[in-house]
Design an enzyme around this catalytic site. Structure first.
Site, PDB file in Angstrom:
ATOM      1  N   LYS A  82     -40.926  27.584  16.253  1.00 20.46           N
ATOM      2  CA  LYS A  82     -39.995  26.472  16.399  1.00 20.46           C
ATOM      3  C   LYS A  82     -39.816  25.802  15.046  1.00 20.46           C
ATOM      4  CE  LYS A  82     -39.283  22.185  19.052  1.00 20.46           C
ATOM      5  NZ  LYS A  82     -39.803  21.332  20.154  1.00 20.46           N
ATOM      6  N   SER A 157     -37.081  20.367  24.123  1.00 20.56           N
ATOM      7  CA  SER A 157     -36.429  20.619  22.857  1.00 20.56           C
ATOM      8  C   SER A 157     -36.700  22.007  22.288  1.00 20.56           C
ATOM      9  CB  SER A 157     -36.872  19.567  21.834  1.00 20.56           C
ATOM     10  OG  SER A 157     -38.287  19.667  21.602  1.00 20.56           O
ATOM     11  N   SER A 181     -41.268  19.374  26.364  1.00 19.79           N
ATOM     12  CA  SER A 181     -40.426  20.251  25.553  1.00 19.79           C
ATOM     13  C   SER A 181     -40.905  21.682  25.415  1.00 19.79           C
ATOM     14  CB  SER A 181     -40.229  19.644  24.156  1.00 19.79           C
ATOM     15  OG  SER A 181     -39.403  18.507  24.230  1.00 19.79           O
TER      16      SER A 181
END
Length: 512
Positions: A82, A157, A181
């Site tokens: 990420k 997210s 997330s």
């Protein structure tokens, strides 16, 4: 759009490791296949930064270690990170224009540990700007599309991470979970994902959103894959002030304390060797109210019934402050974000406005241009609740409520149940743009995950079915444990995945 890479032919991480050891496939072959698949699936917008030279150099090093017999436990396994983790060599943007072009001089601890274990990174994955969002629509570099239905959001997210794993572009990915997330995108993309106990995985080098809530966690197809990654990622790190000493182990040559294949594995082995007969599964009545979509409820109920068939006992419990977790979180997290993001002023690093009159105007213009709407919204909320006139009324009250929410969970674990299960999200994935005119609608999507984050508990999402009008949008089962109970959660998920195949299903190719 090609949806899978070569690694899918060998199964999970353990099987892939065996294939690499037997020379049935090389790390370079896996890496090149992953790069090709990522390029073919560019319409998903899951990747932000790819550097084939860096990836293939890592793969060659993994092959050399395998040949020399010095390979780590993840040698040659293709993963991706990420874009909230700083990485030496790859740009790090946190999905924001504010950090466009930023190159970190060091690796985050999570990145470093996975690299030490031999994992090969295919690149950096798209995410909501500064991890603020539930649909991965807030990225400055465009939304991520859900591989199961490219009209839909992947969740956020960590949407790029979930999409890349679901599309089988990588064997696993890293994510961050502040209010859901990791769990929410894992659920909406039909993959497995876990948020460990707060403090068990180092936050060093993870771009901060809410420091008392942020926690790194892996996403992968199965719970067994998650265990492989978690055992590498966890452990005390003196560079992170919130890292827990309870996770310490032997110091390596650099003096940094590391934990190896121990606590999570031990908990996994212990739980996995025991029959489920008598295991008490707490089912919160607040998780099955009017806001839960019928298709999600049906899939979760079927999963609970499967656990009952395996011998577990369903126990009704109450988490009375479930809905109050939303206002508590959206006071505490923005307050911490307003402080953490104050550093981005265009002076030392980050976006700097091209035109300005004086220093104050440079800072205000740089922040106005560099931050997106959702980030600005949360900074304003955080600044407001921390202001002199409202600190007691909002921030302190939210912290008191946070303590009460944690006590609700502890009461349930102490007196009523061993684990808690329920939905991850009240609905399946929405279409991209559905909530554009109502940004707070995304906040409500985290109603079942926020309390867990406020309490700092471990929790995971496990694929348990599909819903939506066409029946092709995934549903996730949330399994919540007491502190440091990751091993038990993963073992229970594995028992479920031994008798179901939801985690093995992959989306069919479709044009993005």
């Amino acid at each position: 759009m090609t949806q899978s890479a070569l690694h899918t032919e060998f199964g999970g991480i353990a099987a892939l490791r065996d294939a690499l050891a037997r020379r049935q496939v090389s790390a370079v072959e896996l890496a090149q296949s992953g790069l090709d698949a990522a390029q073919a699936a560019s319409g998903l917008n899951a990747f932000l930064h790819i550097d084939p030279e860096l990836t293939l150099a890592q793969a060659r090093a993994a092959d050399a270690a395998l040949a020399a017999g010095t390979a780590g436990p993840l040698a040659g396994i293709p993963i991706a990170h990420k874009d909230a983790f700083v990485t030496r060599g790859w740009r790090t943007t946190a999905g924001s224009k504010m950090l466009a072009g930023y190159a970190s001089p060091f690796d985050a601890t999570v990145v470093e540990r996975l690299a030490e274990a031999g994992a090969v990174s295919l690149g950096k994955l798209n995410c909501d700007e500064f991890a603020m969002g539930s649909g991965n629509e807030n990225s400055a570099y465009g939304p991520v599309r859900n591989p199961w239905d490219t009209r839909a959001v992947p969740g956020g997210s960590s949407g790029g991470s979930a999409a890349a794993v679901a599309a089988r572009l990588v064997a696993a990915a890293t994510g961050t979970d502040t209010g859901g997330s990791v769990r929410q995108p894992a659920a909406l993309c039909g993959v497995s994902g876990i948020k460990p106990t707060y403090g068990t995985v180092s936050r060093y080098g993870m771009i901060a959103f809410g420091s008392s809530l942020d926690q790194a966690g892996p996403l992968a197809p199965s719970s067994r894959d998650l265990l492989e990654l978690l055992d590498v990622m966890t452990g005390f790190d003196p560079r992170d002030a919130t890292s827990l000493q309870a996770c310490d182990g032997q110091a390596n040559e650099s003096g940094r304390v590391r934990r190896g294949h121990d606590a999570a594995q031990a908990g996994y082995d212990a739980a996995g060797s025991q029959p489920l007969k008598g295991l008490r599964i707490g089912v919160p009545q607040e998780y099955f109210g009017a806001g839960l979509a019928p298709d999600v409820a049906a899939a979760v109920e079927a999963a609970l019934a499967q656990f009952e068939q395996l011998g577990a006992v369903r126990v009704p419990v109450s988490l009375p402050r479930t809905e109050l977790a939303i206002p508590a979180y959206y006071v505490i997290a923005p307050a911490e974000a307003s402080s953490n993001l104050a550093r981005y002023d265009g002076v030392r690093y980050g976006h700097r406005a091209a035109q300005y009159g004086d220093l104050n105007e440079m800072i205000s213009r740089s922040r106005a241009e560099g931050f997106g709407d959702e980030v600005k919204r949360r900074i304003l909320i955080g600044t407001y609740v921390l202001s002199h006139g409202y600190y007691d009324a909002y921030y302190l009250q939210a912290q008191r409520l946070r303590r009460l929410i944690a006590q609700d969970f502890q009461r349930a674990f102490a007196d009523q149940c061993d684990v808690i299960m329920g939905p991850v999200s009240p609905t399946v994935a929405k279409n991209i743009g559905d909530n554009r005119d109502d940004p707070t609608a995304d906040w409500l999507a985290d109603v079942y995950t926020l309390g867990v984050s406020l309490a700092g508990l471990p929790a995971m999402s496990v694929p348990c079915g599909f819903g939506g009008q066409d029946g092709r949008r995934p549903v996730g089962l949330q399994i919540i444990g007491n502190y440091f109970d990751e091993g038990r959660l993963l073992a229970l998920a594995d028992r479920y995945q031994q008798v179901t195949d939801w985690h093995q299903r992959a989306p069919v190719s479709q044009d993005a």
